[in-house]
Design a protein around this motif. Structure first.
Motif, mmCIF file in Angstrom:
data_model
loop_
_atom_site.group_PDB
_atom_site.id
_atom_site.type_symbol
_atom_site.label_atom_id
_atom_site.label_comp_id
_atom_site.label_asym_id
_atom_site.label_seq_id
_atom_site.Cartn_x
_atom_site.Cartn_y
_atom_site.Cartn_z
ATOM 1 N N VAL A 162 -3.907 -4.357 12.577
ATOM 2 C CA VAL A 162 -4.218 -4.656 13.981
ATOM 3 C C VAL A 162 -4.108 -6.219 14.034
ATOM 4 C CG1 VAL A 162 -6.276 -5.097 15.692
ATOM 5 C CG2 VAL A 162 -6.070 -3.108 14.086
ATOM 6 N N HIS A 163 -4.350 -6.969 13.188
ATOM 7 C CA HIS A 163 -3.999 -8.597 13.292
ATOM 8 C C HIS A 163 -2.583 -8.746 13.316
ATOM 9 C CE1 HIS A 163 -4.604 -12.862 13.139
ATOM 10 N NE2 HIS A 163 -3.947 -12.907 12.001
ATOM 11 N N ARG A 213 -7.276 -11.598 17.303
ATOM 12 C CA ARG A 213 -6.741 -10.283 17.132
ATOM 13 C C ARG A 213 -7.316 -9.712 15.941
ATOM 14 N NH1 ARG A 213 -3.170 -6.164 20.155
ATOM 15 N NH2 ARG A 213 -3.119 -7.423 21.859
ATOM 16 N N PHE A 214 -8.551 -9.261 15.636
ATOM 17 C CA PHE A 214 -8.888 -8.544 14.561
ATOM 18 C C PHE A 214 -9.821 -7.463 14.610
ATOM 19 C CE2 PHE A 214 -8.100 -13.135 12.778
ATOM 20 C CZ PHE A 214 -7.590 -12.651 11.464
ATOM 21 N N HIS A 215 -9.786 -6.403 13.881
ATOM 22 C CA HIS A 215 -10.556 -5.257 13.983
ATOM 23 C C HIS A 215 -12.031 -5.880 13.667
ATOM 24 C CE1 HIS A 215 -12.424 -1.231 13.467
ATOM 25 N NE2 HIS A 215 -11.419 -0.836 14.294
ATOM 26 N N PRO A 216 -13.080 -5.125 14.326
ATOM 27 C CA PRO A 216 -14.493 -5.643 14.368
ATOM 28 C C PRO A 216 -15.013 -5.534 12.626
ATOM 29 C CG PRO A 216 -14.355 -4.486 16.115
ATOM 30 C CD PRO A 216 -13.003 -4.531 15.372
ATOM 31 N N ILE A 217 -14.278 -4.435 12.021
ATOM 32 C CA ILE A 217 -14.669 -4.238 10.638
ATOM 33 C C ILE A 217 -14.247 -5.059 9.705
ATOM 34 C CG2 ILE A 217 -14.408 -2.769 8.595
ATOM 35 C CD1 ILE A 217 -14.952 -0.289 10.586
ATOM 36 N N GLU A 218 -13.033 -5.723 9.949
ATOM 37 C CA GLU A 218 -12.191 -6.701 9.130
ATOM 38 C C GLU A 218 -13.196 -7.903 9.507
ATOM 39 O OE1 GLU A 218 -8.468 -9.034 8.390
ATOM 40 O OE2 GLU A 218 -8.149 -7.655 9.754
ATOM 41 N N TYR A 278 -6.527 -2.820 23.253
ATOM 42 C CA TYR A 278 -7.675 -3.037 22.414
ATOM 43 C C TYR A 278 -8.530 -1.935 22.024
ATOM 44 C CZ TYR A 278 -12.636 -4.787 21.662
ATOM 45 O OH TYR A 278 -13.774 -4.912 21.197
ATOM 46 N N ILE A 279 -8.658 -0.937 23.102
ATOM 47 C CA ILE A 279 -9.544 0.194 22.791
ATOM 48 C C ILE A 279 -8.772 1.045 21.781
ATOM 49 C CG2 ILE A 279 -10.409 2.555 23.833
ATOM 50 C CD1 ILE A 279 -12.022 -0.302 24.490
ATOM 51 N N ARG A 280 -7.519 1.273 21.969
ATOM 52 C CA ARG A 280 -6.776 2.033 20.918
ATOM 53 C C ARG A 280 -6.623 1.578 19.689
ATOM 54 N NH1 ARG A 280 -1.452 4.008 23.070
ATOM 55 N NH2 ARG A 280 -1.402 5.452 21.427
#
Length: 292
Positions: free
Chosen positions: A150-151, A164-169, A277-279
């Motif tokens: 994602v980043h 731009r990082f996925h919330p889990i990361e 963002y959503i996808r």
């Protein structure tokens, strides 16, 4: 724009913006909470980076589109501001609750008697050591790389996509980056000094600013180094893991800054990877074909 002026901006903008931000933070602390002082200092840095990007960009076509900005602002607000503050609140609340209701404590580890600025440097160095190895794992372990993609998905760099990082990361980063220091009782003032450097360096690191950091490229993980980390060529991208500092890359042999050419295309070798963002929130749970 005169060439001499451009050369000055190339070489002096980053250190001057950073120094003024710390002076502003120290001055504002005299009459407002550290949180507010830190955010004002960071806003100063942010404004400087924004002006630098638009007046003296590294590459013209790296300027973001409206679609880019909408999605990166969502990452910035929901992740870097709201989620980050929520995680910090939970951590400090946990420590305060344990301290008041049990005999639990971790003492004697952190040098609380050191000057604040020296504690912040120690926090920066030790924290970056853990982030360095976590970052390497995100590149080497397949399920972790699925989140870290994602980043790396943007095909251009500008300061807004630093978040731009996925919330889990992001949650995993917090566990290895900030939480240990909260648990051993590092003062909020020290964390906010670190926060000012972390934020402004991050804005510069992902920016489209044309800079020449010279010897600082052996100390900080700035934009000249980090562009290579976002290369479409993973042989180039698997370098420069430092979050704030490049010293651990130097020590462990992963620093990469060629002198004879510039970075090429950015992004990831994945076909049809979503950019909204959503996808992207669900992208790590799906499989996409590579373009190799």
């Amino acid at each position: 724009m005169p060439r001499a002026f451009r050369v000055c901006v190339h070489t002096l903008a980053y250190p001057l913006v950073m120094c003024i931000a710390f002076l502003l933070f120290a001055w504002l602390q005299g009459f407002m909470p550290s949180t507010a002082a830190a955010y004002i200092a960071i806003i100063w840095g942010l404004l400087c980076v924004t002006v630098h990007e638009w007046l003296m960009p590294y590459r013209q076509f790296w300027h973001p589109t409206r679609f880019d900005l909408v999605n990166d602002v969502a990452y910035m607000v929901l992740g870097q501001v709201l989620l980050e503050q929520l995680l910090l609140f939970i951590a400090f609340f946990l420590v305060a609750t344990l301290a008041s209701t049990t005999k639990w404590q971790i003492s004697g580890i952190w040098p609380h008697d050191w000057p604040i600025w020296l504690q912040a440097i120690l926090l920066l160095a030790v924290g970056d050591f853990f982030r360095y190895w976590l970052h390497r794992l995100f590149h080497q372990v397949p399920w972790m790389w699925a989140f870290h993609q994602v980043h790396h998905s943007p095909k251009r760099l500008y300061w807004v996509n630093v978040g731009r990082f996925h919330p889990i990361e992001q949650a995993l980063q917090f566990v290895f980056d900030a939480l240990p220091f909260v648990l051993i009782g590092v003062q909020k003032e020290v964390i906010y000094v670190y926060f000012v450097f972390y934020a402004i360096n991050g804005f510069y690191q992902h920016s489209n600013c044309d800079v020449r950091l010279g010897p600082l490229n052996w100390i900080v993980a700035g934009p000249e180094l980090h562009r290579w980390h976002h290369s479409l060529d993973l042989k180039e991208a698997n370098h420069n893991y430092g979050n704030n500092l490049i010293v651990w890359d130097v020590l462990f042999g992963t620093r990469f800054l060629p002198k004879d050419h510039q970075v090429g295309e950015l992004g990831i070798p994945v076909a049809n990877y979503p950019m909204s963002y959503i996808r992207q929130l669900v992208a790590p749970f799906r499989r996409y074909p590579t373009t190799d």
